[in-house]
Design an enzyme around this catalytic site. Structure first.
Site, PDB file in Angstrom:
ATOM      1  N   CYS A  83       0.846  -1.202   0.000  1.00  0.00           N
ATOM      2  CA  CYS A  83       0.000   0.000   0.000  1.00  0.00           C
ATOM      3  C   CYS A  83       0.881   1.252   0.000  1.00  0.00           C
ATOM      4  O   CYS A  83       1.618   1.473  -0.946  1.00  0.00           O
ATOM      5  CB  CYS A  83      -0.974  -0.029   1.173  1.00  0.00           C
ATOM      6  SG  CYS A  83      -2.320   1.157   0.987  1.00  0.00           S
ATOM      7  N   HIS A 191      -3.769  -4.825   0.164  1.00  0.00           N
ATOM      8  CA  HIS A 191      -3.214  -5.400   1.395  1.00  0.00           C
ATOM      9  C   HIS A 191      -3.297  -6.923   1.345  1.00  0.00           C
ATOM     10  O   HIS A 191      -4.355  -7.478   1.650  1.00  0.00           O
ATOM     11  CB  HIS A 191      -3.997  -4.885   2.609  1.00  0.00           C
ATOM     12  CG  HIS A 191      -3.695  -3.465   2.944  1.00  0.00           C
ATOM     13  ND1 HIS A 191      -2.680  -3.101   3.780  1.00  0.00           N
ATOM     14  CD2 HIS A 191      -4.266  -2.312   2.524  1.00  0.00           C
ATOM     15  CE1 HIS A 191      -2.635  -1.781   3.877  1.00  0.00           C
ATOM     16  NE2 HIS A 191      -3.586  -1.281   3.118  1.00  0.00           N
ATOM     17  N   GLU A 193      -2.206  -8.977   3.384  1.00  0.00           N
ATOM     18  CA  GLU A 193      -2.458  -9.479   4.744  1.00  0.00           C
ATOM     19  C   GLU A 193      -3.916  -9.302   5.154  1.00  0.00           C
ATOM     20  O   GLU A 193      -4.313  -9.725   6.231  1.00  0.00           O
ATOM     21  CB  GLU A 193      -1.505  -8.802   5.737  1.00  0.00           C
ATOM     22  CG  GLU A 193      -1.876  -7.386   6.182  1.00  0.00           C
ATOM     23  CD  GLU A 193      -1.570  -6.283   5.169  1.00  0.00           C
ATOM     24  OE1 GLU A 193      -1.312  -6.583   3.987  1.00  0.00           O
ATOM     25  OE2 GLU A 193      -1.601  -5.097   5.586  1.00  0.00           O
TER      26      GLU A 193
END
Lengths: 213, 251
Positions: A83, A191, A193
């Site tokens: 990001c 993202h 994650e």
């Protein structure tokens, strides 16, 4: 066997818990650190990032991490910017005034709705498709073009070299670079994650890259 | 761009609870176990609301968030009792991605503006609790639906957007927990004022209810609570229904 150690650069920008959890799930050992030596020498480095570009660069400069990161890149060691961490890889950004980036991948960071007549709903928040631009990049292995990743941003990276764009994403009538890369330096605008199984596959690919480089 | 399904968990003293019209709370399970279950079913986002924060004037979900981010890899939003910049910092440090702010932002819009400056608009959700007060009239409430504010829903949405909120969470108090469908009339009102992504909340009972609400352009995400808690459906079946209605979802 020693676990693969991956540094998460700690420049105080928000939430890195999920990145650490994802690395652990992939069998790597996450180290949240601002220590120059670890930043340069760990098997992998992740530049996280939520927040403003200028503030993040200021923190990185203040901690003296910019040289450690560049040295790492010169030595061809793997790096993944996530990001804002991806946007920091470029030369400069327009977010709240002009700010210089790390200059690892040449190009600019601009607001998505710049130079357009139609309004665009920003931030771009939610799940969107990531379409690989070329045949194969190790980071996107086993991630097919129908998988969605989670985005939350208003600014996008615009690399100068078309080859640096490894995947792109369509938002309304706007297409932007969602994965960039040059050598062993990578960045993703979404993202991983926070992108459920598809994101964890990308994290695993990065871990594998760190192990073999 | 996909439409999102958000699992909403209202939490009181370590339990997920669910009421009707945000009142009359009944225990339905353990927060982390339920959040993990919905994640595995394919939910796109988790919304954790501290339902009793107003009594204690603070949000007490940090330990639940810390545990959740160990095995849940979708965005987590926390709301309820967010009263200061320090509260937001704590929630984000525990692992939340976004915070939803209601009471304090209604009392003092500068709080939301400051939060946006410090943490970025992507982390700050303006929360609106809407109660119907007349034909085509909705008033914004606060303190978990107990107190009427001076603002109409429309006016509050405008204020949040002007202050830089990156997203809106709009809950219909009238429909909450009823499982009788979302307030679609309120959507007509919102359509002309909402400019940022919006999560719409309150009343989902069936897969069809969710399909109906997500067919509206102004709705980016639908929050579901009771419907999942009482096993009227699961996220997988819900998304299949949505896909069959040609609503773009992540499968």
């Amino acid at each position: 066997m020693k676990p693969c150690r991956i540094a998460i650069a700690d420049y105080g920008v928000g939430n890195v818990k999920s990145i650490a959890s994802a690395l652990q799930q992939g069998g790597a050992e996450p180290v949240l650190t601002a220590e120059a030596k670890i930043i340069t020498e760990a098997e992998g480095l992740i530049l996280p990032g939520v927040g403003a570009f200028g503030n993040a660069m200021q923190q990185i400069g203040h901690l003296g991490l910019d040289d450690s990161i560049r040295e790492r890149v010169e030595r061809q060691r793997p790096l993944l910017g996530i990001c804002l961490g991806m946007q920091l890889l470029l030369d400069q950004s327009d977010e709240f005034g002009q700010h210089r980036g790390l200059g690892i991948i040449s190009g600019q960071v601009r607001r998505m709705d710049q130079h357009r007549d139609k309004p665009l709903k920003l931030p771009h928040i939610g799940w969107n498709r990531v379409e690989p631009a070329q045949a194969s990049t190790p980071l996107l292995q086993d991630i097919d073009a129908r998988q969605d990743m989670y985005f939350v941003h208003s600014f996008v990276a615009q690399p100068d070299e078309p080859d640096a764009v490894l995947a792109s994403t369509q938002y309304q009538d706007h297409r932007f670079a969602s994965v960039i890369g040059q050598g062993n330096s990578y960045g993703c605008q979404f993202h991983p994650e926070k992108s459920a199984t598809a994101g964890l596959v990308l994290m695993q690919n990065f871990i594998n890259l760190c192990k073999t480089t | 761009m996909k439409k999102r399904i958000v699992a909403r968990l209202d939490i009181k003293n370590e339990h997920v609870i669910k009421g009707i019209h945000l009142e009359g709370l009944r225990k339905v399970g353990e927060p982390n176990a339920m959040a993990l279950k919905y994640y595995r079913q394919g939910v796109d986002e988790i919304l954790l609301i501290d339902a009793v924060a107003a009594y204690y004037d603070r949000n007490s979900l940090s330990h639940i968030i810390s545990q959740a981010v160990q095995d849940i890899f979708v965005p987590i939003t926390v709301g309820g009792g967010i009263r200061s910049i320090e509260d937001i910092r704590q929630a984000l440090q525990a692992g939340a991605d976004k915070v939803a702010i209601n009471t304090r932002a209604i009392q003092q819009i500068d709080f939301l503006r400051e939060a946006v400056q410090v943490f970025g608009s992507q982390s700050i959700i303006g929360s609106v609790q809407a109660k119907k007060t007349g034909p085509k009239q909705w008033q914004a409430y606060y303190d978990n639906g107990r107190e009427a504010s001076e603002f109409s829903v429309r006016r509050l949405v405008e204020r949040y957007q002007q202050a830089g909120a990156g997203e809106l969470l709009v809950t219909s108090i009238d429909c909450d927990g009823t499982r009788k469908g979302y307030d679609l009339a309120l959507l007509d009102e919102l359509q002309s004022v909402v400019e940022v992504p919006m999560i719409y909340c309150g009343g989902a009972g069936t897969n069809e209810d969710v399909a109906k609400v997500l067919a509206h352009d102004v709705v980016d995400a639908a929050a579901v609570g009771s419907m999942l808690h009482y096993r009227n459906s699961d996220v997988g079946a819900l998304k299949q229904t949505l896909a069959s209605h040609s609503i773009p979802v992540r499968l």
